[in-house]
Design an enzyme around this catalytic site. Structure first.
Site, PDB file in Angstrom:
ATOM      1  N   ASP A  64       9.118  -0.789   7.310  1.00  0.00           N
ATOM      2  CA  ASP A  64       8.513  -2.002   7.858  1.00  0.00           C
ATOM      3  C   ASP A  64       7.747  -2.758   6.773  1.00  0.00           C
ATOM      4  O   ASP A  64       6.881  -2.204   6.093  1.00  0.00           O
ATOM      5  CB  ASP A  64       7.566  -1.646   9.003  1.00  0.00           C
TER       6      ASP A  64
ATOM      7  N   ASP B  84       9.974   2.262   1.715  1.00  0.00           N
ATOM      8  CA  ASP B  84       9.294   2.076   2.987  1.00  0.00           C
ATOM      9  C   ASP B  84      10.185   1.204   3.886  1.00  0.00           C
ATOM     10  O   ASP B  84      11.058   0.485   3.389  1.00  0.00           O
ATOM     11  CB  ASP B  84       7.939   1.408   2.738  1.00  0.00           C
TER      12      ASP B  84
ATOM     13  N   ASP C 118       5.155  -1.931   0.819  1.00  0.00           N
ATOM     14  CA  ASP C 118       4.319  -3.127   0.907  1.00  0.00           C
ATOM     15  C   ASP C 118       2.828  -2.814   0.912  1.00  0.00           C
ATOM     16  O   ASP C 118       2.013  -3.729   0.920  1.00  0.00           O
ATOM     17  CB  ASP C 118       4.688  -3.941   2.150  1.00  0.00           C
TER      18      ASP C 118
END
EC number: 3.1.3.15
Length: 357
Positions: free
Chosen positions: A10, A8, A128
């Site tokens: 961000d 991922d 995240d």
């Protein structure tokens, strides 16, 4: 075959701002330790693919030009440090669109799922959010949720690199009998403070020497019938530790066979060991005292014999000196110092001509 780490963007490669849009250069901040971790994974043979949801990218609220500049700078910085990405896959839909290309959907993965050169067993996904873990589950690969203030998670980048690149030799052994309950956890590829509690403080101190001077993380928790005798606790701890060493070593590729001689004041202890798979223990030494601290000296060689039996270790241990405390401690330290190079991996070859240990 090549393992791929899907990542991922961000909150994983770069920190995520409060408005969840990195649409300006001043918002570009890298997640701690990401570059050293990716370099380690690169050297372990991993390729990297960014997979990111960018809500409404290209709309008036999130113009493409605002995204492209910071994104290109991020990629250039990574490339300047030796990190390149095989692909950057972006889904621009809104959450309410329920697009199959939006994580946790795997609509962007069609070409990869058809690629037979990918080592899926070693591949993984780092993100995240829970959706990143669901994405990993949909691909049937290992998922890591990076620890963040916004979404929780358990992992940091050094830990992820260790888990994937080192193929860590970890073991957890629970040994329960009518007399004792022993739990041993160890990680042969990570140094750390030993956590020991057997109810016998001097024995705890000796076991701490194995972890500290052996250079590996060691946690031993033991409950035994100490109101009757120390024998069962010491013996079963040796058996559980030996079993954990055997399990963590696996097929023993890359390990060595070593010895170590250790002085401690007037005492000299020597340990020669071989993880041959054929347990054998030879001890040369005498103790004048019945016990040192709360540990009977007659159980010192018994502990090492139990360790050898359970781990498949051939150990020759010699000690001489005047102070029994020094002699016992020197035995444990000599074993630990011999273990350190013996457990270290050097290449992938088996240290034998027989094809197995």
């Amino acid at each position: 075959m090549t393992p791929i780490l899907f990542i991922d963007r961000d909150g994983t490669l770069i920190e995520e701002p409060s408005d969840f849009q990195i649409d300006a250069y001043e918002k570009l901040r890298f997640v701690p330790q990401v570059i050293p971790a990716l370099l380690k994974l690169r050297d372990a043979g991993y390729q990297f693919v960014i997979v990111t949801n960018q809500d409404g990218l290209g709309s008036d609220s999130y113009p493409r030009a605002s995204f492209d500049g910071p994104n290109e700078l991020m990629l250039q910085i990574f490339e300047s440090q030796g990190i390149t990405f095989r692909d950057v896959l972006i889904d621009c839909s809104w959450p309410q669109d329920n697009a199959p290309t939006r994580k946790p959907g795997i609509g962007l993965m069609t070409a990869y799922l058809q690629d037979r050169s990918i080592d899926w067993a070693r591949s993984g996904m780092v993100g995240d959010r829970i959706t990143d873990l669901q994405f990993a589950e949909n691909l049937n690969i290992r998922g890591f949720q990076l620890r963040t203030e916004q979404f929780g998670g358990e992992w940091d980048w050094p830990g992820i690199a260790h888990a994937l690149a080192d193929a860590p030799r970890i073991a957890v052994v629970q040994r329960d009998t009518k007399e004792t309950k022993i739990r041993v956890e160890l990680d042969l590829d990570r140094a750390g403070d030993a956590r020991i509690d057997t109810g016998l403080p001097f024995f705890d101190h000796m076991l701490e020497q194995i972890g500290k001077h052996g250079g590996f993380a060691l946690d031993i928790q033991a409950e035994g019938d100490l109101h009757i005798d120390e024998h069962h606790t010491i013996e079963d701890t040796g058996l559980a530790l030996g079993q954990a060493l055997r399990e963590a070593l696996g097929d023993k590729r890359g390990i060595g066979r070593y010895g170590f001689t250790l002085p401690m004041d007037e005492t000299l202890a020597s340990a020669a060991l071989d993880f041959s798979g054929r347990p054998y223990f030879v001890f040369e030494g005498e103790f004048k005292r019945e016990r040192v601290g709360d540990m009977p000296t007659e159980l010192v060689p018994h502990f090492f014999r139990s360790l050898c039996d359970a781990s498949g270790l051939n150990l020759n241990l010699q000690v001489r000196g005047d102070n029994d405390h020094h002699k016992v401690e020197a035995c444990f330290k000599a074993l630990a110092r011999a273990l350190r190079p013996a457990l270290a991996r050097q290449g992938t070859a088996l240290p034998t001509t027989k094809g197995a240990l």
